[in-house]
Design a protein around this motif. Sequence first.
Motif: not given
Length: 253
Positions: A217-225
């Motif tokens: 759903l989003s290209s921004y994933s790992d950094k959200r953690v």
Amino acid sequence: MRLIVNIDDFGLTEKVNESVVECFKFGIVQSTTIMMNQPATDYAIALIKQGLVSNVGLHLTLTSGKPILDPQLVPDLVDQNGFFLKQDKVISSDQISINQAYSEFQAQYDKAIKAGITLTHIDSHHFAAVFPQYKKAFIKFANDIGLPVRRIDNEEPSKQGLNVSTTEAFSSRFFAEGATLENIQALILSFNSKFPYGTLELMSHTTLKGDKLLSSLSSYSDKRVDEFHILTSQTLKDCLEKNKIECISFNQI
């Protein structure tokens, strides 16, 4: 100084929603904005009704998923499959109807109100509200609704007729490579030194580890953690308390 840390994308996935709950419990985060057309929107609404998430704004969405309205009613906003145009297509288009955009804004707002959400403010996914193709519609909609909004002059200096409340400053620099504990502290303390009586909004995006749906759903994933861990960091909380920085939400501006 007062600080609003707003978590965008509430409703995107279950893990995103659960990270918002945990951040609210910790206390630095006092604001989030909900997407009304995503896989976990109903779960987000349930969490609000349980009293686990307060101070919820509307994250107007024009570049992800499908519209709330029938796609045939907003043909300028969608592709041949009825999905919203991606950012690059929006930016390059000169065919987008202000009236269609306004109608979709209203539909998303109405869905949130019908769900029982008392909205605190409005912002937009992927900064769509500041794209020239959508900005006039957003300003008119915001003025008509009368709720506070995220600043819309981060791309262009003028507010261009916006008549509702907003913060003295907004920063999107707590993101990607900027999503570090050192950077967020530097951003906050720099603003505090210049505007000790002002309000700064920081945009954030969080999720919990193991969010298998997010990457689709989003290209921004790992950094959200990483952002989640920073916003639930005792070191950051101690820094804010030491510098007498008050964490608030948009219903306090």
